[in-house]
Design an enzyme around this catalytic site. Structure first.
Site, PDB file in Angstrom:
ATOM      1  N   ARG A  21      69.967  58.718  31.627  1.00 23.33           N
ATOM      2  CA  ARG A  21      69.977  58.037  32.922  1.00 23.33           C
ATOM      3  C   ARG A  21      69.242  56.696  32.878  1.00 23.33           C
ATOM      4  NH1 ARG A  21      67.640  62.356  36.933  1.00 23.33           N
ATOM      5  NH2 ARG A  21      67.692  60.560  38.341  1.00 23.33           N
ATOM      6  N   ASP A 108      57.584  62.468  29.825  1.00 26.26           N
ATOM      7  CA  ASP A 108      58.046  61.690  30.977  1.00 26.26           C
ATOM      8  C   ASP A 108      57.353  62.108  32.274  1.00 26.26           C
ATOM      9  OD1 ASP A 108      59.244  64.149  31.330  1.00 26.26           O
ATOM     10  OD2 ASP A 108      61.303  63.403  31.382  1.00 26.26           O
ATOM     11  N   ASN A 175      58.328  74.449  40.162  1.00 23.00           N
ATOM     12  CA  ASN A 175      57.807  74.436  38.798  1.00 23.00           C
ATOM     13  C   ASN A 175      57.724  73.005  38.275  1.00 23.00           C
ATOM     14  OD1 ASN A 175      57.153  75.043  36.124  1.00 23.00           O
ATOM     15  ND2 ASN A 175      59.296  75.382  35.568  1.00 23.00           N
ATOM     16  N   SER A 393      43.436  11.251  30.463  1.00 19.75           N
ATOM     17  CA  SER A 393      44.736  11.799  30.841  1.00 19.75           C
ATOM     18  C   SER A 393      45.851  11.356  29.895  1.00 19.75           C
ATOM     19  CB  SER A 393      45.080  11.353  32.266  1.00 19.75           C
ATOM     20  OG  SER A 393      44.143  11.872  33.178  1.00 19.75           O
ATOM     21  N   ALA A 411      42.669   7.336  27.933  1.00 18.17           N
ATOM     22  CA  ALA A 411      43.923   7.854  28.468  1.00 18.17           C
ATOM     23  C   ALA A 411      45.110   7.294  27.691  1.00 18.17           C
ATOM     24  CB  ALA A 411      44.039   7.485  29.943  1.00 18.17           C
ATOM     25  N   ARG A 428      46.516   2.845  21.649  1.00 23.89           N
ATOM     26  CA  ARG A 428      47.527   2.318  22.567  1.00 23.89           C
ATOM     27  C   ARG A 428      48.151   1.047  21.974  1.00 23.89           C
ATOM     28  NH1 ARG A 428      43.568   1.835  27.764  1.00 23.89           N
ATOM     29  NH2 ARG A 428      43.086   4.051  28.089  1.00 23.89           N
TER      30      ARG A 428
END
Length: 452
Positions: A21, A108, A175, A393, A411, A428
């Site tokens: 199932r 289970d 049961n 950043s 940055a 840069r």
């Protein structure tokens, strides 16, 4: 207590069913609840009884169960599957020479409390010495459960639903399938079970009827229906998950954590929270998370395999992956992802950052858009950032690389070589300045547009 201490205990866990199932390539008992296979939830409860032996009866996908158990229990193979009584019989060889108490459990049915297991063992060792102890419960709807017919605390008869009369089906005591018996009684009774029933199977419950016919008696112990809920479908798996999460949320709040919207917080089986922890809505914990006192986890964060020290702040929208360690009062902000990242006391990465395979010193500040470039397509490399360093950043730190104490990375830098203590590193291109160029461009384009 004396009975528990003087009798060895063995657990036989049935896990041979095909679980059709579930419609899954994964064995049914290995489907996770709170990030842990349901079978291992049960095994953890069994271990609290310090059993002398553990035997898991397997059939379909036995290799998967063997791998999950990793040697923690003996395996017995049931092939073909001819019913629950036949399944328990397969454990007899693994229990050769064992003369103690045997608990029969189901892989289970994962949430049987250790206290309930102990109660079954205690009842088995009571002065009236029952042959079998049956664990029963009264569900809101008895459905297709087998019935337990009792006279007081004694079991008069057990019958499967398909074989029961209308009068027997009217009985509400059902049961659970769980039983306890002395090893010497259990296998002697199982040897006499037949398949004379509608399903042509060897029913475990028949040992009760055989013991009664021998003039012995069997006893019943009772459990809360939620503790013996079986899982046979994806819907029942989801219900079990929801039940477990409700319990964990209540436990967390009772122990001093604040959950702003409890129903939206999802814990793992091993999540540990300190006192005065605040969890905002829609937070998910994967396995391996430990959180100290006075931590705030903001909304929509996902945390897995992380250790978070006192006073930290995480999120919103943060993702902490395995190997993350946050020192006291460290801060991980919105849209920050970490992996194998160690942040020292007071270190901050407030937004839009990836920190992977990195050590960040105390009070260092990681600017928005920073990335540790830790992977070259073949290997992972570490980045080390010193105390009080400032990473501007939109920086890319190409590992392996070290950023020194009190260093500043400007940055927009792509850093490929170590930065010394106290150094400024700018990587840069030179800025090109053309005065008046933008004004001339706008004038020309406006004229061109007007002519059209």
């Amino acid at each position: 207590m004396a009975a528990r201490m003087s009798n060895a205990i063995a657990a036989v866990i049935l896990a041979a069913g095909k679980g059709t199932r579930m419609k899954s390539d994964l064995h049914k008992v290995l489907h996770p609840i709170a990030g842990r296979p349901m079978l291992l939830h049960l095994m953890a409860s069994v271990d609290e009884l310090n059993p002398a032996k553990k035997v898991v009866v397997v059939g379909d996908k036995a290799d998967q169960i063997e791998a999950a158990l990793n040697g923690s229990a003996a395996l017995a193979v049931q092939e073909p599957q001819l019913g629950t009584g036949h399944a328990v019989q397969q454990a007899e060889a693994a229990l050769a020479g064992f003369d103690g108490d045997v608990l029969i459990l189901y892989g289970d049915v994962p949430f049987v409390p250790p206290a309930t297991m102990r109660a079954m063992i205690d009842r088995l060792n009571a002065p009236d010495t029952p042959a079998v102890v049956v664990l029963a419960f009264e569900p809101a709807d008895p459905l297709q459960y087998g019935r337990v017919i009792t006279d007081g605390d004694r079991v008069v008869k057990m019958v499967e639903h398909k074989d029961a009369t209308e009068a027997e089906r009217a009985v509400r005591l059902c049961n659970s399938g769980l039983m306890a018996a002395k090893a010497r009684d259990l296998f002697a009774l199982l040897a006499r079970v037949t398949d004379d029933n509608a399903a042509k199977e060897y029913y475990l419950v028949d040992i009760v009827n055989i013991a009664n016919a021998d003039g012995r008696h069997c006893a019943v112990a009772r459990a809360d229906p939620a503790d013996v809920a079986g899982i046979n479908s994806r819907a029942e798996l989801a219900a079990a998950e929801a039940q477990w999460q409700r319990f964990k949320r209540d436990e967390a709040m009772a122990e001093g954590a604040s959950l702003r919207a409890p129903e939206t917080v999802w814990f793992s089986w091993d999540t540990e929270l300190g006192r005065d922890v605040t969890i905002e809505p829609n937070v998910v914990f994967g396995p391996g998370v430990t959180i100290a006192d006075n931590v705030i986890v903001k909304a929509y964060s996902h945390i897995e395999g992380a250790t978070i020290a006192a006073g930290c702040e995480v999120g919103p929208f943060a993702r902490l992956r395995p190997g993350t360690v946050l020192g006291e009062k460290a801060k991980i902000g919105n849209f920050v992802e970490t992996k194998k990242a160690e942040l020292g006391k007071g270190a901050k990465a407030n937004h839009l950052t990836y920190l992977g395979d990195v050590t960040v010193g105390a009070n260092a500040n990681i600017g928005a858009g920073t990335i540790t470039c830790n992977y070259d397509g073949y290997f992972k490399y570490r980045t080390e950032i010193g105390e009080n360093a400032f990473i501007g950043s939109n920086s890319a730190l190409v590992a392996p690389v070290k950023i020194g104490r009190d260093a500043i990375v400007g940055a927009g830098s792509a850093v490929t070589r170590d930065v010394a203590d106290g150094e400024l590193r700018l990587v840069r291109g030179e800025q090109l300045v053309k005065p008046g160029w933008a004004d001339r461009f706008h004038d020309a384009m406006r004229k061109k547009k007007a002519e059209k």
